[in-house]
Design an enzyme around this catalytic site. Sequence first.
Site, PDB file in Angstrom:
ATOM      1  CG  HIS A   9      -0.904  -0.408   0.486  1.00 56.35           C
ATOM      2  ND1 HIS A   9      -1.255  -0.916   1.717  1.00 56.35           N
ATOM      3  CD2 HIS A   9      -0.911   0.950   0.626  1.00 56.35           C
ATOM      4  CE1 HIS A   9      -1.465   0.087   2.560  1.00 56.35           C
ATOM      5  NE2 HIS A   9      -1.261   1.229   1.929  1.00 56.35           N
ATOM      6  CG  ASP A  44       2.181   4.505   5.286  1.00 54.49           C
ATOM      7  OD1 ASP A  44       2.793   5.148   4.416  1.00 54.49           O
ATOM      8  OD2 ASP A  44       0.929   4.402   5.316  1.00 54.49           O
ATOM      9  CG  HIS A  46      -2.690   3.745   4.778  1.00 57.32           C
ATOM     10  ND1 HIS A  46      -2.045   4.932   4.497  1.00 57.32           N
ATOM     11  CD2 HIS A  46      -4.018   3.972   4.619  1.00 57.32           C
ATOM     12  CE1 HIS A  46      -2.952   5.853   4.179  1.00 57.32           C
ATOM     13  NE2 HIS A  46      -4.159   5.301   4.249  1.00 57.32           N
ATOM     14  CG  ASP A 133       0.332   7.851   5.434  1.00 57.97           C
ATOM     15  OD1 ASP A 133       1.062   7.384   6.310  1.00 57.97           O
ATOM     16  OD2 ASP A 133      -0.100   7.169   4.467  1.00 57.97           O
TER      17      ASP A 133
HETATM   18 ZN   LIG Z   1      -0.115   5.261   4.015  1.00 55.91          ZN
END
Ligand SMILES: [Zn+2]
Length: 229
Positions: A9, A44, A46, A133
Amino acid sequence: MNYSGGLHHAMARRAHGFCIYNDPAIVCATLADRGMKVAYVDIDAHHGDGVQAAFYDTDQVLNISLHESGETLFPGTGFASERGRGKGAGFSINVALPGYTDDAAYMRAFDAVVPPLVERYRPDVLVTQQGIDPHFTDPLTHLQISTRTREHAVRWFMRSPYPWVAMGGGGYSMDAVRRTWALEFLIMLDAPIPEELHDADPPMWTGPERRAIDEITDHAVRDALAAAW
Ligand SMILES: [Zn+2]
């Protein structure tokens, strides 16, 4: 493999989403600066927004991210319409999966997008971000995959003919993290996987929920493929 990496990120000039330095972007840029074509695959839960931002204008890094839709999860981006610009148009691929996507739907999406696009791109090197995750016990996300999906995806990375740099990522269920890390290391070592590393009873939708999840997932796949170069 660096399981403490995968901080996807972080932006060029600011920390974002638990990440200060974006090691996957630094690795991809270092390889691209040496003239290599890099396929980056981010599994992931996200969206890998920092890596996407770093290579939005270039065709030298193919950026594929499979993640929970930004409609329900941080960072709120990663829609198929974010496909890159200029020379990079079509080289950012986003598969925005619905919450509650289970093993069957996720594996279908992975198989429909990752092998064909990576093979079409013919990279010199594969870089993967393997946050765990998306696991069904993860307290931060709504995807519902199990260790079965991870074995499926990581075996494809392992089987692919490209030199491979792997990283970790998110993962907030400590039990899922320890079992998945062990399982993925064993795949890399081409060693047998003890059954106790796997989830005993992963969620699997049936009936109308099955049809709904499959339909939304297939839609996400179609949109992602249509955005590709
Ligand atoms: Zn994540």
